[in-house]
Scaffold this active site. Structure first.
Site, short mmCIF file in Angstrom:
data_model
loop_
_atom_site.label_atom_id
_atom_site.label_comp_id
_atom_site.label_asym_id
_atom_site.label_seq_id
_atom_site.Cartn_x
_atom_site.Cartn_y
_atom_site.Cartn_z
N GLU A 283 -11.62 1.96 64.48
CA GLU A 283 -10.68 2.69 65.31
C GLU A 283 -10.95 2.40 66.79
OE1 GLU A 283 -9.90 6.54 63.82
OE2 GLU A 283 -9.09 7.26 65.72
N GLU A 286 -9.30 -0.63 67.57
CA GLU A 286 -7.84 -0.40 67.70
C GLU A 286 -7.53 0.08 69.10
OE1 GLU A 286 -5.31 1.52 64.60
OE2 GLU A 286 -7.24 1.95 63.64
N CYS A 303 -8.66 10.64 60.76
CA CYS A 303 -9.72 10.93 59.79
C CYS A 303 -9.57 12.29 59.13
CB CYS A 303 -11.09 10.79 60.45
SG CYS A 303 -11.22 11.73 61.95
N SER A 323 -3.69 5.74 64.21
CA SER A 323 -4.70 4.74 63.89
C SER A 323 -4.59 4.42 62.40
CB SER A 323 -6.09 5.31 64.18
OG SER A 323 -7.04 4.62 63.42
N LYS A 362 -9.39 16.83 51.58
CA LYS A 362 -9.99 15.56 51.13
C LYS A 362 -9.70 15.31 49.65
CE LYS A 362 -12.06 13.93 54.81
NZ LYS A 362 -11.57 12.68 55.41
N GLU A 365 -6.48 13.72 49.82
CA GLU A 365 -6.58 12.36 50.38
C GLU A 365 -7.08 11.38 49.31
OE1 GLU A 365 -8.46 10.83 54.49
OE2 GLU A 365 -9.95 11.21 52.95
N GLU A 370 -1.84 5.55 48.54
CA GLU A 370 -2.25 4.52 49.51
C GLU A 370 -3.74 4.16 49.37
OE1 GLU A 370 -0.75 7.33 50.24
OE2 GLU A 370 1.00 6.99 51.51
N CYS A 508 -14.44 19.70 61.33
CA CYS A 508 -14.89 19.83 59.94
C CYS A 508 -15.87 20.98 59.74
CB CYS A 508 -15.55 18.53 59.47
SG CYS A 508 -14.48 17.11 59.73
#
Lengths: 580, 825
Positions: A283, A286, A303, A323, A362, A365, A370, A508
C-alpha cells in the site's frame, strides 16, 4: 458557568452544567443500574432501570430517569428508596416475563447485564407470566446471528448502527408489545446494508446478537490428522485477550499467545502483523505511485473489511480511489497457501488456516469471492473472534496468563512495530508513512511517530512533508466519521491524499470481535498498550524487516510486482442494497 | 422469512409522483407513504425500496416507519373494507358483538381479508361518530346506530355483489371542491379599491365590515352592505335559508340524501334559486340528527328524513308554517329553546353549526381574523403573550398547562428559529370535540395558530391532524388556501412584515402521536416514539428548535381572548380553570352530542340538564372522562365541579373532553379492560413499563373477565399500575393505568364479584354469562329468528331452548324478547 449543586441521598455534590443525575451520582460513587444507557450513544431513556426519586417543591416526589434528567441546582434526589427498588425490581420482572430465561444454555451466561441485575436485585420469582414475543432466529450471515426473542429493546444496536456507524441496517419495527429491532422488511441480515462490524454485538446487554461461532469447526479440524492446522492472530488481540482471563484491559500477552496456540494443536503459528508489514509495503508503494502520478487521490486504505463493505454499499463511486492491497489477514492467507506451502512442500489443500481476529467482518472478508484462490481454495479457512479464541482456550484448559513465553514461527511470524500499529486507529497510516517517507526521501531521517494520527478523536487531519511533497492525511474511525469525510470529499470541500478508514471506533482494538465490555475507556487502555509494544520493538519500519525483505527477494520480486499483484491485491464491487 | 408483496407493482406512477413532488425532503416520508398507498391500495415492498432510494432514506427506517403507523398496509385489501369502530362509545353500546358476528360470518379475524379477496375486516380506532354509536364504516362511509341485523344485511350484500374489477383502492369520503361564491370580500368594489388576489389590501378586513374604506363612495358601501347580507345569510334575495348539518354524526344518520331531496322538491316548485343552502359543521345535538334548520322562523328540525322534505318545502318554505312534528318538542321551535343548548355557554362553538366552514367570508363576517388584524397591526407579540397569560387559559388537550406560560418560555429562547404546532391528533376514543371544531369552524383554529405563531415568533406552524379525520384535513387545507388568498397567511402577513407559513400534516394512525414529543417525531417523518422530557419541546422541539405544541381547542380560544380580553375570558369558569370546555357527550345518556360549558359546571348538570339523564329505565353508573388516560367518576360523586384539579383529585382527568356515560349494563372491569387494551395496543413500545407492563395488566384483566382471576391479581394490578404510572417515559404510559386504578377505587366490588363469585353483574363478560329462556316464554319465535347462529329452537307456542355450546352470547335474544322471557344468568 458555575457548577450545579444538588444533593443525592443526602450527600452534597457539585457537577458541571449539562450533567445528568447519572453523572452526578457517579461523581459520588453511587452506581445506578442502567441497561439502555451508553455514553457513546444519544440518551434513550427506554429501560427506566435508572429511575431515581426526585423531590418536588410541594414535598411530593416523582421518579425520573437518571440517565437523561438534567442535574439542577438545589435538587434533592434519592436513588435507593423502597419505591425505587420496587420499581426496578418490577421492571426486571417485566423484562424476564418476555425473555426466554435460558441462562444455562446461553452464550452470554455470566456476561449478561440482565443476569447481573437479577442477582443484584435478588429476583427470585417472576410474578408476571404471559405471552412472549416469538421471532425467528436470523443465521443468514457468516459473522453475526440475531436472536430477537432475547432482545430487551434497549435500542443500543439500532443506535450504534445509526449514530456511530451511519449504516442504519436495523431499526425498531412494529409498535407496542410487538416492537422489535430488525432489518428492513424483515429481510435476512445478509441481504441488507449491514457491514458486519459487530458494534451492535458489543452494545447488546444480552444475547440478542451473537457471534456465529466456528469453535466447533476449528475443534474438528484440530482433531483431523489429515489437516495441517495453521493459525494467524491479529495485532490488537495481544492487548485485549487478557480481559477474558480477568486481567486489566491493555495487559499485553504477546508472548503467551504462541504457546497457547501450539498447545491447542496448531502446527504453525503465524502473526498477522507480518501480513500487515507486507500490506505497508504494497500500500505504501501504491501511495508512492499515486504521489508520483499525481493521483487519483485520496488513496484509501482497505484493511478494514467492515469499511470495505460499507464503501461498496454506500460509496461505490470511491472504488477507484481504494487501495487494491489486500488486508493483512488475506495476505497471510495467500502467502501461507502459496509461498509457505511451496517452501514446505505441502499441498495447500491440506492446510487449514484459522485466523483469530478482533473483528466479526473478517469472517465475511474470508468468504468474499474475490479472496478465492485459483482452484477454489479459500486463503483463510475460518475466522474466530477474540471471544471465540477465549472460549477455545477455556475448552482446552489453557490458562493463558500463566503460560510460559513462546515465539511465533520464523516464517510469516516475524513482524515489526509497523505491522503492530494496524491494530489502532491511525496506526496503519503511521506504519505506511514510516516506509513511504523513506522511499520518497531515502536520505532523510523520517520520524517514526506521527502524533497527529494518534488519539481518539474521530477524524484526525494533518499534513506531513515527505521529500518534496506535502501529503494531506486523514484518519477516521467509526463509519459515521467516514461518511462525513467521504461526503465532503465528494463535494470537493476536502483535499486529502491519503485516507485511513477503520470501521470500528478506536480501530481494531475496538473491533466487533473484542472482549465484552468494550468501552471508550477500555479502548484507550488497549491503544496505549499497543503504542507501548511498538516502542519496544527492535524494528519499527516494515521495509527494514528481514522477513519482508526475504519474501520479496525469494518469492515476490518487488512491491507491486506482477506476482505481488496476483497474490496480494484484490478488487471491489458495488453492492446492493444501496445504502443511504 | 422476508416480507414480499403478492405481486410486482408497476412503479411508473410512483416514479412520476415522486418526480413531481417539489418540496420532497425526508420529513415527508409519511406523506409519501400515504400517497403511495393511495396509488396501490397498499405498500408493495418494491415501492418502499424505491421510495427509500429516491428519498435517500435508509430502508430500515422506511420499514420502521411503515410498521409503526396502523394506517399502512403491506398487503392488499379486499374489494370492500368493513371497519368496526372500537371507540369507547361504540364499545359501551355493544360494538364488540359486531366483531364476533363478522368473525363468524366471514370466517376471518380482524385485519384479515376473505380468501376470495372480497372483504377486508378491521377494527378501527374511534372514528368520532360517538353520537350515533355503535358505528361501522363500510368502504369509507360511516354507518351509525348499527345493529346486528343491519350489519348482516350489509355484509351479505357485499358478499353477493360481483367482484370489483380493476383498482382495489378504497375510496376516502369524497369532499366536494369548495363552493365558489359568486362574490367574495376579496372582490373589488370599484376601480379605486387597491386590493388584488396577488396583493390583498391589508386593511380590507376593516373596510369590508365597517365600511371604513380608502375611498368614500355610497355605491361602494351599498355594494359592501349587500355582500355582508349575503355572507350573513340575511339577504332578501332568498326566501329561505336552509342550514344542513354536515357533521359526521348527522351524515352517518342519513343527512347525505336530504339536500338532494330539497333540491328536487324546490325545483319541482320552481323556486330552487330562491332558497339558499348552507352546509354547516356539527350543530351539536347529534342524538337527534339529521338536523335541518330553516329560517325564517329558525326552526330546528330533528331526525329529518328525505321523506319529510316535501312537507317541509310545502309548509315551511311555501306557506311559512313550522312543521311541528319535526321539532325537538312542542315547546322548542328554535335551537335556543332546547334545554340541551340552554344550559350551555357556546363560545368556542359559537360559529360551529352556524356557518359554512368552507367559506372564509362567513368567518370574517362574524368577526373572524379581527383579533389577528388588531394584534398584528396595532399590538405586539409580547402583548399577545401577556393577554393569554392574564387570561389563565390552560391547555385544552388534557394536561392543563398554562398556555401563556408555554408561549413565554418559547419566546424567551435565544434560538430565533421557532415552531408552532397545533395538535389535532384527537385520538381518545369517545372524543370528537376537536374534529367538530376543525370541521365546523376551521378558520378560528387557524387564526388562533397565527396569533400563537406571531406571539412566539414562529415563522412556520404545523397542524398535525389524525388521518381518521379526512374531512377535517380537507377543510383545513381549504381554509389555509383561502387565508393565503386573503393575505392572512404566508409572506408579509396583513402587510405587517411577518411571514408565517402553515402546513397541514396528516397523521397515520398512532394514538401516541397526541403526545407532543411523539407528535414532533412524526412531523419529522419518524416513528412516533416519545422522547425524554426535559428538555421540553418549548426549548428543544422540532429539529431541535423551540417548538410550542397546543391543542385545537386551546387555539380556538385564542382569537376570542385576544378580541374580548382576558377579563371577558375569566368571566366564566373557575379561578384556576377559567373559560369554557367542550365535551363530547356519548354513551348511556339520553342526548349525545357536542357540549360546551363553563369550567366548574358540575358533572351532574352536564349529564342531567344537558344530556337529559340516563335513557329510560336505566340509571347512570359512572361518567368516564379523559378517555384511556382518564378515570371514572361514580354516580355518588357527580356533584364534582368539572375542572382540571377536581377531576384529578378524584382519580379522573380532564383529558381532551371525551365524556362517556355508563349504566348498569356496563361492566366496569370490562370497561377498564377496554381502555387498557387500547393503550396497550397504542403503546409506542419504547419504554419497558408501558410496553411490557400494560401487556401484563391486560393479561390479568383478561383472566378476571374470563372468570380465571385470583385475589392476588388485584395486588399485582395495583403494583404494576403504580410502577407504570411512576416510571413510564411519556404521558401515554403514565396515564395508562388510570382507568384500572379508578375502577378499582370505585368499583372494586365488581372486580371481586368476577373473581370470587364468578359473576359479571352487568352481564357483559361472556365467559361468566349464560342466556336462558324462562318458563313463561310464549314461543313467539322472535328470538329464534334473530339468533345469528340459529342456536335457539322450539315449537311455536312452546317454551324455546338455547343450545348453550353454540351460543355466542351476542344478546340478540335478550334484546328482542317482547316478554322479557330471556334472562342473563
Amino acid at each position: 458557568m458555575t457548577d450545579i449543586a444538588l444533593s443525592i441521598n443526602g450527600i452534597p455534590v457539585e457537577v458541571p452544567p449539562g450533567s445528568t443525575l447519572l453523572d452526578a451520582a457517579h461523581a459520588i460513587g453511587v452506581r445506578i443500574p442502567t441497561l439502555c444507557h451508553d455514553p457513546q450513544l444519544t440518551i434513550s431513556g427506554a429501560c427506566r432501570m435508572c429511575v431515581v426519586e426526585v423531590a418536588n417543591p410541594d414535598g411530593s416526589t416523582r421518579l425520573e430517569p437518571a440517565c437523561s434528567y438534567p442535574a439542577r441546582d438545589g435538587m434533592s434526589v434519592r436513588t435507593n428508596t423502597a419505591e425505587v427498588r420496587n420499581a426496578r425490581r418490577t421492571i426486571i420482572e417485566l423484562i424476564l416475563a418476555n425473555h426466554p430465561r435460558a441462562c444455562q444454555t446461553c452464550v452470554r451466561n455470566g456476561r449478561c447485564q440482565l443476569q447481573s441485575l437479577c442477582r443484584e436485585y435478588s429476583i427470585d420469582e417472576i410474578r408476571y407470566e404471559g405471552e412472549k414475543r416469538c421471532f425467528e432466529v436470523d443465521t443468514s450471515t457468516v459473522a453475526l446471528t440475531r436472536h430477537p426473542d432475547y432482545c430487551i429493546l434497549c435500542g443500543k444496536c439500532v443506535k450504534v448502527c445509526r449514530e456511530v456507524q451511519g449504516v442504519h441496517a436495523l431499526d425498531y419495527v412494529n409498535r407496542g408489545f410487538n416492537t422489535i429491532t430488525m432489518p428492513a422488511f424483515d429481510r435476512d441480515l445478509a441481504h441488507t446494508v449491514c457491514v458486519l462490524c459487530g458494534q451492535c454485538l458489543l452494545k447488546c446487554p444480552v444475547a440478542a446478537i451473537r457471534d456465529r461461532s466456528y469453535v466447533d469447526e476449528v475443534e474438528e479440524a484440530l482433531d483431523d490428522p489429515q489437516r495441517i492446522c495453521i493459525v494467524q492472530i491479529a495485532p490488537s488481540i495481544r492487548a485485549s485477550v487478557g480481559e477474558l482471563f480477568g486481567l486489566p484491559p491493555g495487559t499485553l500477552l504477546t508472548n503467551k499467545i504462541p504457546t497457547a496456540l501450539r498447545r491447542l494443536g496448531f502446527r504453525h503459528v503465524f502473526d498477522t502483523d507480518f501480513g500487515a508489514d507486507m500490506a505497508v509495503m504494497e500500500e505504501g508503494h501504491e501511495l508512492v505511485e499515486r504521489i508520483r502520478n499525481a493521483g487519483p487521490f485520496p488513496l484509501i486504505t482497505s484493511c478494514s473489511p467492515g469499511w470495505v463493505k460499507y464503501m461498496e454499499h454506500f460509496f461505490p463511486d470511491f472504488i477507484p480511489m481504494m487501495s487494491s492491497t489486500k488486508s493483512p489477514q488475506q495476505i497471510v492467507g495467500a502467502l501461507t497457501k502459496t509461498f509457505f506451502a511451496q517452501r514446505m512442500g505441502i499441498d495447500p489443500a491440506r492446510i487449514y488456516l484459522v485466523s483469530i481476529m478482533p473483528c466479526s467482518a473478517k469472517k465475511y472478508e474470508s468468504q468474499r469471492p474475490e479472496t478465492r484462490m485459483d482452484g477454489g481454495l479459500h486463503e483463510v479457512d475460518v475466522v474466530l473472534t477474540t471471544r471465540e479464541f477465549g472460549d477455545l482456550l477455556r475448552l482446552h484448559e489453557i490458562d493463558l496468563p500463566s503460560l510460559p513465553d513462546g515465539d511465533f514461527d520464523p516464517i510469516l511470524g516475524e513482524s515489526t512495530g509497523a505491522g503492530l500499529m494496524f491494530g489502532v486507529t491511525g496506526g496503519m497510516m503511521e506504519a505506511s508513512l514510516r516506509t513511504v517517507a523513506t522511499v520518497l526521501d531515502p536520505k532523510g531521517e523520517p520520524p517514526l511517530e506521527f502524533p497527529l494520527l494518534r488519539g481518539t478523536s474521530g477524524i484526525k487531519r494533518g499534513s506531513v512533508i515527505v521529500g518534496d511533497h506535502e501529503v494531506h492525511l486523514c484518519a477516521v474511525h467509526g463509519l459515521g466519521n467516514a461518511r462525513k469525510i467521504l461526503e465532503s470529499i465528494r463535494s470537493g470541500k476536502e483535499n486529502i491524499h491519503f485516507l485511513e478508514v477503520m470501521a470500528c471506533p478506536g480501530g481494531c482494538v475496538g473491533g466487533g470481535g473484542q472482549p465484552l465490555p468494550t468501552t471508550d475507556e477500555i479502548r484507550k487502555r488497549r491503544i496505549e498498550a499497543m503504542y507501548f509494544e511498538d516502542r519496544g520493538k527492535p524494528i519499527r519500519q516494515a521495509h527494514r524487516s528481514p522477513a519482508v525483505r526475504q519474501i520479496y527477494r525469494d518469492f515476490l520480486g518487488e512491491p507491486l510486482s506482477h506476482k505481488a499483484h496476483e497474490l496480494l491485491h484484490t478488487t471491489y464491487t458495488p453492492r446492493t442494497p444501496r445504502g443511504f | 422469512m422476508s416480507i414480499q408483496g403478492p405481486d410486482t407493482p408497476d412503479l411508473q406512477p410512483l416514479r412520476q409522483m415522486l418526480a413531481a413532488w417539489e418540496d420532497l425532503e425526508p420529513r415527508k416520508l409519511i406523506a409519501v407513504l400515504q400517497k403511495t398507498q393511495g396509488l396501490y391500495g397498499y405498500l408493495p415492498v418494491a415501492a418502499l425500496d424505491f421510495i427509500a432510494e429516491h428519498m435517500r432514506i435508509p430502508e430500515a427506517r422506511v420499514y420502521g416507519v411503515t410498521t409503526f403507523y396502523s394506517q399502512f398496509r403491506l398487503t392488499p385489501q379486499g374489494d370492500h373494507v368493513i371497519q368496526v369502530c372500537d371507540g369507547t362509545a361504540c364499545n359501551v353500546k355493544g360494538s364488540g358483538h359486531f366483531v364476533d358476528e363478522l368473525v363468524s360470518l366471514l370466517g376471518i379475524r380482524p385485519g384479515e381479508t376473505t380468501p376470495d379477496g372480497k372483504i377486508t375486516f378491521q377494527t378501527v380506532a374511534c372514528v368520532g361518530a360517538c353520537g350515533v354509536a355503535p358505528a361501522v364504516v363500510v368502504d369509507g362511509e360511516v354507518h351509525g346506530r348499527m345493529t346486528s341485523a343491519a350489519l348482516r344485511k350489509t355484509v351479505n350484500a357485499l358478499l353477493e355483489a360481483p367482484p370489483r374489477s380493476g383498482s382495489r383502492k378504497v375510496a376516502l369520503p369524497v369532499v366536494g371542491a369548495p363552493a365558489r361564491k359568486a362574490r367574495t370580500f376579496l372582490d373589488r368594489c370599484c376601480g379605486k379599491c387597491k386590493t388584488s388576489p396577488d396583493n390583498p389590501c391589508p386593511d380590507f378586513l376593516r373596510c369590508r365590515l365597517e365600511g371604513e374604506s380608502c375611498h368614500d363612495d355610497p355605491a361602494c358601501e351599498a355594494y359592501r352592505e349587500e355582500l355582508r347580507k349575503l355572507v350573513r345569510h340575511t339577504s332578501e334575495a332568498f326566501e329561505a335559508h336552509v342550514f344542513l348539518c354536515k357533521g359526521l354524526t348527522c351524515d352517518a344518520s342519513g343527512e347525505a340524501g336530504i339536500r338532494k331531496a330539497f333540491e328536487n322538491e324546490l325545483a319541482r316548485h320552481g323556486i330552487l334559486d330562491k332558497v339558499e343552502f348552507i352546509e354547516t359543521g356539527c350543530m351539536g345535538l347529534c342524538e337527534v340528527g339529521p338536523i335541518v334548520q330553516i329560517s325564517p322562523h329558525e326552526a330546528f328540525y330533528c331526525r329529518v328524513r328525505a321523506e319529510d322534505v316535501p312537507e317541509i318545502v310545502e309548509r315551511h318554505i311555501l306557506k311559512h308554517e313550522v312543521v311541528e312534528r319535526l321539532l325537538y318538542d312542542r315547546d322548542c321551535r328554535t335551537e335556543a329553546d332546547i334545554p340541551f343548548y340552554k344550559a350551555q355557554v357556546r363560545r368556542v362553538l359559537s360559529n360551529t353549526g352556524k356557518i359554512d366552514p368552507e367559506n372564509i367570508d362567513e368567518y370574517i363576517a362574524r368577526g373572524g381574523y379581527r383579533a389577528l388584524y388588531d394584534a398584528i397591526r396595532g399590538g405586539s407579540p409580547e402583548k399577545v403573550v401577556e393577554t393569554i397569560l392574564a387570561s389563565g387559559l390552560r391547555g385544552r388537550g388534557g394536561g392543563g398547562f398554562p398556555t401563556g406560560r408555554k408561549w413565554a418560555i418559547a419566546r424567551s429562547q435565544p434560538d430565533p428559529e421557532r415552531y408552532l404546532v397545533c395538535n389535532a391528533d384527537e385520538g381518545d376514543p369517545g372524543a370528537f370535540m376537536d374534529r367538530s371544531v376543525l370541521e365546523g369552524d376551521p378558520h378560528r383554529v387557524i387564526e388562533g395558530i397565527l396569533l400563537g405563531a406571531y406571539a412566539i415568533g414562529a415563522r412556520k406552524a404545523f397542524i398535525y391532524c389524525r388521518a381518521e379525520y379526512p374531512l377535517a384535513i380537507r377543510r383545513l387545507e381549504v381554509a389555509c388556501e383561502q387565508a393565503r388568498a386573503y393575505g392572512l397567511l404566508g409572506k408579509n402577513l396583513l402587510g405587517a412584515g411577518f411571514d408565517i407559513d402553515l402546513e397541514v400534516v396528516q397523521g397515520a394512525g398512532a394514538f401516541v402521536c397526541g403526545e407532543e414529543t411523539a407528535l414532533i417525531a412524526s412531523i419529522e417523518g419518524k416513528r412516533g416514539m416519545a422522547q425524554n422530557k426535559p428538555p421540553f419541546p418549548a426549548e428543544h422541539g422540532f429539529r431541535g428548535h423551540p417548538t410550542c405544541v397546543n391543542n385545537v381547542e386551546t387555539f380556538a380560544n385564542v382569537p376570542l381572548i385576544i378580541a374580548n380580553g382576558a377579563d371577558w375570558f375569566r368571566s366564566v369558569g373557575t379561578h384556576n380553570s377559567p373559560g369554557t370546555k367542550i365535551f363530547s357527550l356519548s354513551g348511556k345518556v339520553r342526548l349525545t352530542g357536542l357540549v360546551e360549558v363553563p369550567m366548574g359546571t358540575t358533572m351532574r348538570q352536564v349529564l342531567e340538564e344537558i344530556g337529559g339523564g340516563a335513557p329510560e329505565a336505566s340509571a347512570i353508573k359512572a361518567a368516564q372522562t379523559g378517555g384511556p388516560s382518564g378515570g371514572c367518576i361514580p354516580e355518588h360523586l357527580m356533584n364534582v365541579a368539572i375542572d382540571y384539579d377536581s377531576l384529578k383529585a378524584l382519580g379522573g382527568m380532564m383529558g381532551s373532553g371525551g365524556l362517556v356515560v355508563t349504566d348498569r349494563d356496563t361492566c366496569m372491569v370490562a370497561f377498564a379492560r377496554f381502555f387498557l387494551s387500547f393503550t396497550q395496543h397504542e403503546s409506542c413500545g419504547k419504554c419497558i413499563p408501558c410496553r411490557e407492563g400494560t401487556k401484563r395488566m391486560l393479561e390479568i384483566l383478561d383472566r378476571i373477565v374470563a372468570g380465571e382471576g385470583k385475589m392476588s391479581d388485584l395486588d399485582e394490578l395495583r403494583n404494576l399500575a403504580a410502577v407504570i404510572r411512576r416510571t413510564s417515559a411519556c404521558g401515554l404510559g403514565q396515564s395508562a393505568p388510570n382507568p384500572v386504578l379508578s375502577t378499582l377505587q370505585y368499583f372494586e366490588h365488581e372486580y371481586l364479584a368476577h373473581i370470587r363469585d364468578l359473576r359479571c353483574t352487568a352481564g357483559v363478560c361472556k365467559s361468566l354469562l349464560r342466556y336462558h329462556i324462562l318458563d313463561f316464554c310464549r314461543g313467539c319465535t322472535a328470538c329464534a329468528r334473530k339468533c345469528p347462529v340459529q342456536c335457539i329452537s322450539g315449537e311455536r307456542g312452546q317454551v324455546f331452548v338455547i343450545d348453550q355450546p353454540r351460543c355466542t352470547k351476542c344478546g340478540e335474544c335478550y334484546r328482542v324478547c317482547p316478554f322479557n322471557a330471556v334472562a342473563k344468568v
